[in-house]
Design a protein around this motif. Structure first.
Motif, PDB file in Angstrom:
ATOM      1  N   ALA A 171      29.227  18.237  23.628  1.00  0.00           N
ATOM      2  CA  ALA A 171      29.886  18.903  24.758  1.00  0.00           C
ATOM      3  C   ALA A 171      29.546  20.379  24.717  1.00  0.00           C
ATOM      4  N   GLY A 172      29.573  20.978  25.917  1.00  0.00           N
ATOM      5  CA  GLY A 172      29.290  22.407  26.023  1.00  0.00           C
ATOM      6  C   GLY A 172      30.521  23.163  26.498  1.00  0.00           C
ATOM      7  N   GLY A 173      30.334  24.449  26.764  1.00  0.00           N
ATOM      8  CA  GLY A 173      31.453  25.293  27.178  1.00  0.00           C
ATOM      9  C   GLY A 173      32.256  25.771  25.977  1.00  0.00           C
ATOM     10  N   GLY A 231      29.745  15.266  27.469  1.00  0.00           N
ATOM     11  CA  GLY A 231      30.743  15.683  28.444  1.00  0.00           C
ATOM     12  C   GLY A 231      30.254  15.702  29.874  1.00  0.00           C
ATOM     13  N   SER A 232      28.952  15.787  30.064  1.00  0.00           N
ATOM     14  CA  SER A 232      28.400  15.871  31.415  1.00  0.00           C
ATOM     15  C   SER A 232      26.941  15.443  31.360  1.00  0.00           C
ATOM     16  N   SER A 272      34.060  12.795  29.924  1.00  0.00           N
ATOM     17  CA  SER A 272      34.574  14.166  29.966  1.00  0.00           C
ATOM     18  C   SER A 272      35.976  14.231  29.359  1.00  0.00           C
ATOM     19  N   ALA A 273      36.120  15.092  28.343  1.00  0.00           N
ATOM     20  CA  ALA A 273      37.423  15.193  27.663  1.00  0.00           C
ATOM     21  C   ALA A 273      38.518  15.668  28.618  1.00  0.00           C
ATOM     22  N   HIS A 274      38.171  16.591  29.493  1.00  0.00           N
ATOM     23  CA  HIS A 274      39.216  17.182  30.342  1.00  0.00           C
ATOM     24  C   HIS A 274      39.336  16.522  31.702  1.00  0.00           C
ATOM     25  N   ARG A 275      38.249  15.969  32.198  1.00  0.00           N
ATOM     26  CA  ARG A 275      38.305  15.352  33.536  1.00  0.00           C
ATOM     27  C   ARG A 275      38.604  13.862  33.465  1.00  0.00           C
ATOM     28  N   SER A 318      24.764  17.035  32.628  1.00  0.00           N
ATOM     29  CA  SER A 318      24.005  18.277  32.449  1.00  0.00           C
ATOM     30  C   SER A 318      23.739  18.550  30.960  1.00  0.00           C
ATOM     31  N   ASP A 319      24.406  17.820  30.088  1.00  0.00           N
ATOM     32  CA  ASP A 319      24.169  17.960  28.640  1.00  0.00           C
ATOM     33  C   ASP A 319      22.960  17.147  28.175  1.00  0.00           C
TER      34      ASP A 319
HETATM   35  C1  RP5 Z   1      30.038  21.173  30.879  1.00  0.00           C
HETATM   36  O1  RP5 Z   1      31.178  20.446  31.093  1.00  0.00           O
HETATM   37  C2  RP5 Z   1      29.806  21.103  29.402  1.00  0.00           C
HETATM   38  O2  RP5 Z   1      28.488  20.929  29.060  1.00  0.00           O
HETATM   39  C3  RP5 Z   1      30.694  19.960  28.937  1.00  0.00           C
HETATM   40  O3  RP5 Z   1      30.017  19.071  28.071  1.00  0.00           O
HETATM   41  C4  RP5 Z   1      31.158  19.390  30.195  1.00  0.00           C
HETATM   42  C5  RP5 Z   1      32.418  18.625  30.097  1.00  0.00           C
HETATM   43  O4  RP5 Z   1      33.506  19.437  29.944  1.00  0.00           O
HETATM   44  P1  RP5 Z   1      34.942  18.852  30.238  1.00  0.00           P
HETATM   45  O5  RP5 Z   1      34.821  18.092  31.523  1.00  0.00           O
HETATM   46  O6  RP5 Z   1      35.316  17.952  29.091  1.00  0.00           O
HETATM   47  O7  RP5 Z   1      35.810  20.056  30.353  1.00  0.00           O
HETATM   48  O8  RP5 Z   1      30.162  22.467  31.270  1.00  0.00           O
END
Ligand code: RP5
Length: 207
Positions: free
Chosen positions: A104-106, A35-36, A77-80, A38-39
């Motif tokens: 993915a995190g969060g 997802g990022s 990114s699933a949401h972005r 940062s993962d």
């Molecule tokens: C980060 O945002 C998480 O590690 C996650 O994988 C990433 C992507 O999240 P969405 O953009 O899909 O919400 O905090």
């Protein structure tokens, strides 16, 4: 919803690659998405496991590395960037991907479970990047399967992906067995040392 040009470029790339009907021996066998960026530190375990088993990273779809077995990686990114998630899942089969590892995190870690639905029947191994992501990764309804590892256990996701591929490729099966055997001999060695040196000697051996 507008699509950023950089994202659209990636979608176009995936679709172009899917249309090429490449020899599956030359396409990535495992797709790693997260997802990022940062993962990445957490997801690195999947790379390590696959490399340990002889997989190489494929960074150019049209120019595969020498190794027969390969993996690729993307941030999705699933949401972005839901449109990129759809494109990745929908083109995966035609791009020759056999198994997807998605991390993915969060608390709303939706990339693994949504990708599992979109890419079905390609198996998806979900990696909850954080402890709080476990429920959202594994919580799929009946009939919508995902395989998942525990929080942060991306190394196991790499091994599981290789296990799936090994059912059709004896070379990978042999690598998996050799890896397992090396773990057993490590335990055997340390067990003998603990016994033979005694607890104090064992503790002192590395001092
Ligand atoms: C980060 O945002 C998480 O590690 C996650 O994988 C990433 C992507 O999240 P969405 O953009 O899909 O919400 O905090």
């Amino acid at each position: 919803m507008t699509t950023a040009p950089e994202v659209q470029d990636l979608i176009d790339r995936l679709e172009t690659e899917a249309d090429q009907e490449r020899d599956p021996a030359e396409t990535p066998d495992v797709g790693i998405i997260m997802g990022s960026d940062s993962d990445l530190d957490v997801m690195a375990g999947a790379y390590e496991a696959l490399e340990e088993l002889g997989f190489a990273e494929q960074t150019d779809f049209e120019n595969p590395p020498e190794s027969r077995f390969t993996f690729e990686s993307y941030v999705v990114s699933a949401h972005r960037t839901p449109e990129l998630m759809y494109a990745y899942g929908e083109t995966a089969a035609d791009r020759g991907i056999d198994v997807i590892i998605a991390g993915a995190g969060g608390k709303s870690a939706d990339l693994p479970n949504m990708t599992a639905s979109i890419a079905y029947p390609i198996p998806v191994i979900g990696v909850p990047v954080q402890e709080k992501s476990v429920d959202s990764v594994i919580g799929m309804p009946t009939g919508a399967p995902i395989t998942a590892v525990d929080a942060g256990k991306s190394f196991n996701a790499g091994l599981s992906a290789a296990q799936i591929i090994s059912r059709e490729h004896g070379e990978i099966e042999q690598q998996l067995v050799a890896f397992h055997d090396s773990q057993l001999s490590d335990v055997g060695e340390v067990s003998k040392e603990l016994h033979d040196l005694g607890i104090d000697g064992f503790r002192e051996r590395d001092e």
